[in-house]
Motif scaffolding. Structure first.
Motif, PDB file in Angstrom:
ATOM      1  N   ALA A 111       0.835  -1.204   0.000  1.00 23.00           N
ATOM      2  CA  ALA A 111       0.000   0.000   0.000  1.00 23.00           C
ATOM      3  C   ALA A 111       0.872   1.257   0.000  1.00 23.00           C
ATOM      4  O   ALA A 111       0.558   2.245  -0.669  1.00 23.00           O
ATOM      5  N   LEU A 112       1.965   1.219   0.753  1.00 24.60           N
ATOM      6  CA  LEU A 112       2.912   2.338   0.762  1.00 24.60           C
ATOM      7  C   LEU A 112       3.473   2.568  -0.639  1.00 24.60           C
ATOM      8  O   LEU A 112       3.480   3.706  -1.141  1.00 24.60           O
ATOM      9  N   ILE A 113       3.935   1.498  -1.284  1.00 26.95           N
ATOM     10  CA  ILE A 113       4.502   1.627  -2.622  1.00 26.95           C
ATOM     11  C   ILE A 113       3.435   2.117  -3.596  1.00 26.95           C
ATOM     12  O   ILE A 113       3.697   2.968  -4.463  1.00 26.95           O
ATOM     13  N   MET A 119       1.564   9.064  -6.895  1.00 28.09           N
ATOM     14  CA  MET A 119       2.079  10.435  -6.902  1.00 28.09           C
ATOM     15  C   MET A 119       2.889  10.726  -8.164  1.00 28.09           C
ATOM     16  O   MET A 119       3.036  11.873  -8.564  1.00 28.09           O
ATOM     17  N   ARG A 120       3.424   9.668  -8.783  1.00 29.37           N
ATOM     18  CA  ARG A 120       4.304   9.843  -9.934  1.00 29.37           C
ATOM     19  C   ARG A 120       3.615   9.561 -11.264  1.00 29.37           C
ATOM     20  O   ARG A 120       4.166   9.889 -12.315  1.00 29.37           O
ATOM     21  N   ARG A 121       2.453   8.949 -11.210  1.00 24.41           N
ATOM     22  CA  ARG A 121       1.812   8.522 -12.444  1.00 24.41           C
ATOM     23  C   ARG A 121       0.390   9.073 -12.518  1.00 24.41           C
ATOM     24  O   ARG A 121      -0.521   8.551 -11.876  1.00 24.41           O
ATOM     25  N   PRO A 122       0.178  10.123 -13.298  1.00 20.32           N
ATOM     26  CA  PRO A 122      -1.140  10.765 -13.338  1.00 20.32           C
ATOM     27  C   PRO A 122      -2.248   9.881 -13.889  1.00 20.32           C
ATOM     28  O   PRO A 122      -3.420  10.183 -13.695  1.00 20.32           O
ATOM     29  N   PHE A 139       3.931   9.352   5.404  1.00 16.75           N
ATOM     30  CA  PHE A 139       3.069   9.468   4.231  1.00 16.75           C
ATOM     31  C   PHE A 139       2.851  10.930   3.824  1.00 16.75           C
ATOM     32  O   PHE A 139       1.938  11.222   3.052  1.00 16.75           O
ATOM     33  N   SER A 140       3.695  11.825   4.319  1.00 21.16           N
ATOM     34  CA  SER A 140       3.502  13.246   3.993  1.00 21.16           C
ATOM     35  C   SER A 140       3.801  13.545   2.522  1.00 21.16           C
ATOM     36  O   SER A 140       3.544  14.654   2.051  1.00 21.16           O
ATOM     37  N   PHE A 141       4.347  12.561   1.784  1.00 18.75           N
ATOM     38  CA  PHE A 141       4.555  12.759   0.346  1.00 18.75           C
ATOM     39  C   PHE A 141       3.225  12.929  -0.384  1.00 18.75           C
ATOM     40  O   PHE A 141       3.191  13.399  -1.510  1.00 18.75           O
ATOM     41  N   LEU A 142       2.116  12.556   0.247  1.00 18.45           N
ATOM     42  CA  LEU A 142       0.797  12.717  -0.373  1.00 18.45           C
ATOM     43  C   LEU A 142       0.344  14.168  -0.218  1.00 18.45           C
ATOM     44  O   LEU A 142      -0.592  14.488   0.502  1.00 18.45           O
ATOM     45  N   ALA A 143       1.042  15.047  -0.914  1.00 23.64           N
ATOM     46  CA  ALA A 143       0.795  16.481  -0.739  1.00 23.64           C
ATOM     47  C   ALA A 143       0.843  17.195  -2.081  1.00 23.64           C
ATOM     48  O   ALA A 143       1.909  17.612  -2.503  1.00 23.64           O
ATOM     49  N   LYS A 167      -5.589   9.122  11.320  1.00 20.89           N
ATOM     50  CA  LYS A 167      -4.928  10.435  11.205  1.00 20.89           C
ATOM     51  C   LYS A 167      -4.588  10.757   9.750  1.00 20.89           C
ATOM     52  O   LYS A 167      -4.757  11.892   9.301  1.00 20.89           O
ATOM     53  N   LEU A 168      -4.086   9.759   9.032  1.00 24.61           N
ATOM     54  CA  LEU A 168      -3.753   9.950   7.622  1.00 24.61           C
ATOM     55  C   LEU A 168      -5.014  10.278   6.825  1.00 24.61           C
ATOM     56  O   LEU A 168      -5.021  11.211   6.007  1.00 24.61           O
TER      57      LEU A 168
END
Length: 218
Positions: A111-113, A119-122, A139-143, A167-168
């Motif tokens: 799930a992390l991957i 985030m990299r593939r629209p 998981f703050s990369f989800l920004a 929280k996420l």
């Protein structure tokens, strides 16, 4: 479910691929749990997710990350595994080039991957994250998170605390233009050992909703 070997960043990667029954069918990528915890593409939930998307007519791939099964390379703490997932998606797109959208479904480490991949593939327009390790990884990369999806968590999970996933979810729900679903399965542990049917019912209900022509989420 034909066995496939395709090129990855560190050598060959081993997978199972179900071709789509129609040219413009969407793609589904299924990502397995942590390799160092025994995770492989043959893990039970990973296999069930694969069958669910295959039955719905997706071009569906599950594969072993580097160093697992017949996949070459060695574990790379998630960095190389993200490259593996990107290479796997490239491979599917090379043989199923007319797909308009892609879904990513991952279990725990997978799930992390999966969230990093979207985030990299629209072209990734939907995700299913099962027991995402929100207390172990940042998981703050989800920004901002670019796609809508669902997080499914076991209430009795002692590996990933449900409060960390909550929280996420709360954080992502403050974003505009996406819709985040969140379901908790009572009594389920990290592996959904005795609640797998409830888990898959949750997955199917969400896909019924998202794949309906009337779904407000595009």
């Amino acid at each position: 479910m034909p066995s496939v070997i395709f090129p990855g960043p560190e050598g060959r990667l081993e997978g199972r691929y179900s071709p789509a029954p129609r040219p413009r069918a969407p793609v589904a990528m299924i990502l397995h749990p942590h390799p160092q915890g025994g995770g492989t593409m043959n893990e039970r939930i990973t296999q069930r997710l694969y069958k669910t998307f295959t039955d719905r007519g997706f071009a569906t791939l599950r594969f072993n990350f580097r160093g697992v099964g017949r996949s070459q390379g060695s574990f790379d703490n998630g960095i190389g595994e993200l490259s593996d997932a990107a290479a796997a998606l490239d491979w599917v797109q090379s043989i199923h080039s007319e797909a308009q959208t892609t879904w990513v479904a991952g279990v725990s480490f997978g799930a992390l991957i999966g969230m990093q991949l979207l985030m990299r593939r629209p072209e990734v327009r939907g995700f299913i994250s099962i027991a995402p390790p929100a207390n172990m990884y940042d998981f703050s990369f989800l920004a901002p998170c670019p796609a809508s999806g669902i997080f499914i968590q076991g209430v009795a999970d002692t590996v990933v605390q449900p409060v960390a996933v909550q929280k996420l979810v709360d954080k992502l729900r403050t974003q505009k233009h996406i819709t985040i679903h969140h379901e908790e399965i009572p009594r389920a542990n990290h592996f959904f050992e005795n609640e797998q049917e409830e888990l898959m019912a949750s997955v199917d209900n969400y896909l019924d909703f998202r794949l309906s022509p009337d779904c407000p989420i595009k």
